[in-house]
Write an enzyme that holds these catalytic residues in place. Structure first.
Site, PDB file in Angstrom:
ATOM      1  N   ARG A  50      11.022  12.361   3.718  1.00 16.77           N
ATOM      2  CA  ARG A  50      10.276  11.252   4.348  1.00 16.77           C
ATOM      3  C   ARG A  50      11.136  10.001   4.550  1.00 16.77           C
ATOM      4  O   ARG A  50      10.610   8.881   4.540  1.00 16.77           O
ATOM      5  CB  ARG A  50       9.019  10.895   3.528  1.00 16.77           C
ATOM      6  N   SER A  73      -1.396  12.967   4.950  1.00 19.85           N
ATOM      7  CA  SER A  73      -1.051  12.658   3.546  1.00 19.85           C
ATOM      8  C   SER A  73      -0.891  11.154   3.393  1.00 19.85           C
ATOM      9  O   SER A  73      -0.052  10.550   4.057  1.00 19.85           O
ATOM     10  CB  SER A  73       0.271  13.320   3.162  1.00 19.85           C
ATOM     11  N   GLU A 115       2.572   6.769   1.960  1.00 19.92           N
ATOM     12  CA  GLU A 115       3.489   7.373   2.939  1.00 19.92           C
ATOM     13  C   GLU A 115       3.481   6.634   4.289  1.00 19.92           C
ATOM     14  O   GLU A 115       4.543   6.276   4.790  1.00 19.92           O
ATOM     15  CB  GLU A 115       3.148   8.856   3.157  1.00 19.92           C
TER      16      GLU A 115
END
Ligand SMILES: Cc1cc2nc3c(=O)[nH]c(=O)nc-3n(C[C@H](O)[C@H](O)[C@H](O)COP(=O)(O)OP(=O)(O)OC[C@H]3O[C@@H](n4cnc5c(N)ncnc54)[C@H](O)[C@@H]3O)c2cc1C
Length: 338
Positions: free
Chosen positions: A166, A241, A332
């Site tokens: 990420r 998410s 996130e």
């Protein structure tokens, strides 16, 4: 150029929150990129590049700047087949899933497990999208991008992107916001994914007696698994998410977690969905935000009135998980606006 004024960020993002953006310009062609930056320069306003808005949360104060919504379409062969590999490109406004479908239909392996991830191709390198044991870093060759600092188009090779879980130069460090990615090139091959697969994918393949792991079959399996547990952004407001997984770095931490019965995968990853579920939060609603009862990592905006509601829900979830397990969850999706 199609320029709109005072557009709610909530209309441009899948979490459906956020105040107004001063200007929104839809970019359908690489030639429109420079004039759009010049427009923002003239008005002395900052620029923000947006794809489908599926990994961005809008803040209540809105964005006093220019959002460029990327709709640059087109895909094809970048470099012809050689020694069993090929380079395919997609212009960055294409949906990632359409690009995956395009490559899979031609029998190519490399991005099939990224099937059904929402969003555009141009955003894929930004957080190095990944799912079911693949990430875009494994296939990426280069991106073409407009460099706002140099005021010209540049090719950025994958080894200059600092890709990890990420993470990339596009979302961390001093280059954030500098580039408008207009094209993505991946290198694919005819090898197949091999078992053991990611847990839920392996379980699906076993249950369906699959032993031929063609790109088509993996795509089919991944699409079925995702459809059963993840919200469709067209119907349900979420950013997928909401928290990153927890990564442990030392052997001591890993042993301590295992001793407490906490699952640790891939040499250090604790699935944050497990922590949220085992903190008893699955299906619970905080300030209008529901912890999905199918995938605990997903927060669904059922009736949050604004970003402040989401922030309050996030803090409560982080606090409860920290009190129970001692780990601090990290959000996130990035945020846009004041
Ligand atoms: C239901 C759901 C499931 C999801 N599942 C996954 C998953 O399995 N794995 C995963 O990794 N992600 C997942 N996501 C997150 C999301 O799909 C990805 O992050 C996706 O890449 C976002 O694409 P986007 O076009 O919507 O980007 P946006 O949300 O519009 O933008 C995301 C970031 O990328 C930047 N950006 C976008 N386009 C460009 C460009 N052309 N040039 C430069 N910067 C750009 C933006 O400025 C922003 O910082 C999921 C999201 C949802 C809603």
């Amino acid at each position: 150029m199609n320029i709109r004024e005072n557009v709610p960020i909530s209309e441009l993002t899948t979490m459906r929150l956020g105040g107004n953006a001063r200007y929104v310009i839809e970019i359908t062609n690489e030639d429109e990129v420079e004039p759009a930056y010049a427009f923002a320069d003239d008005k002395e306003l900052p620029v923000y590049v947006l794809g489908s808005g599926s990994n961005i949360i809008g803040r209540d104060g809105g964005f006093d700047g220019v959002i460029l919504v990327n709709k640059i379409m087109g895909m094809g062969v970048y470099d012809e087949e050689r020694d069993g590999t090929i380079e395919l490109f997609a212009n960055s406004g294409e949906l990632l899933d359409d690009f995956v479908a395009y490559s899979v239909a031609r029998g190519w392996h490399g991005i099939e497990a990224l099937s059904a991830i929402p969003g555009t191709v141009g955003a894929a390198p930004v957080q190095n999208v990944g799912a079911y044991g693949q990430d875009i870093a494994q296939s990426l060759v280069l991106v073409r991008a407009y460099d706002q600092l140099l005021e010209e188009f540049v090719d950025i090779p994958v080894y200059d992107m600092d890709l990890s879980y990420r993470h990339s130069i596009f979302n961390s460090g001093d280059k954030v916001g500098r580039y408008f990615i207009t094209k993505v090139v991946v290198r694919l091959n005819h090898d197949k994914m091999e078992p053991p697969f990611y847990n839920s994918l392996q379980a699906w393949l076993d249950e369906h007696g699959v032993t031929e792991y063609t790109p088509e079959m993996i795509r089919h399996a991944v699409c079925e698994i995702r459809a059963a547990k993840l919200p469709d952004p067209a119907m349900i407001a979420s950013s997928g998410s909401f928290f990153k997984n927890v990564y442990l770095t030392s052997d001591e931490e890993i042993e301590a977690a295992k001793a407490r019965g906490i699952p640790v995968w891939d040499g250090g990853k604790i699935p944050s969905g497990w922590l949220i579920e085992h903190a008893g939060l699955k299906g619970q609603v905080f300030h209008g935000m529901r912890v999905s009862d199918k995938a605990s990592l997903v927060l669904i905006n059922e009736s949050a009135r604004d970003y402040a509601d989401l922030a309050a829900a996030r803090e409560e979830i982080i606090r409860i998980v920290r009190e129970k397990f001692g780990y601090t969850l990290e959000q996130e999706p990035m945020e846009l606006g004041e």
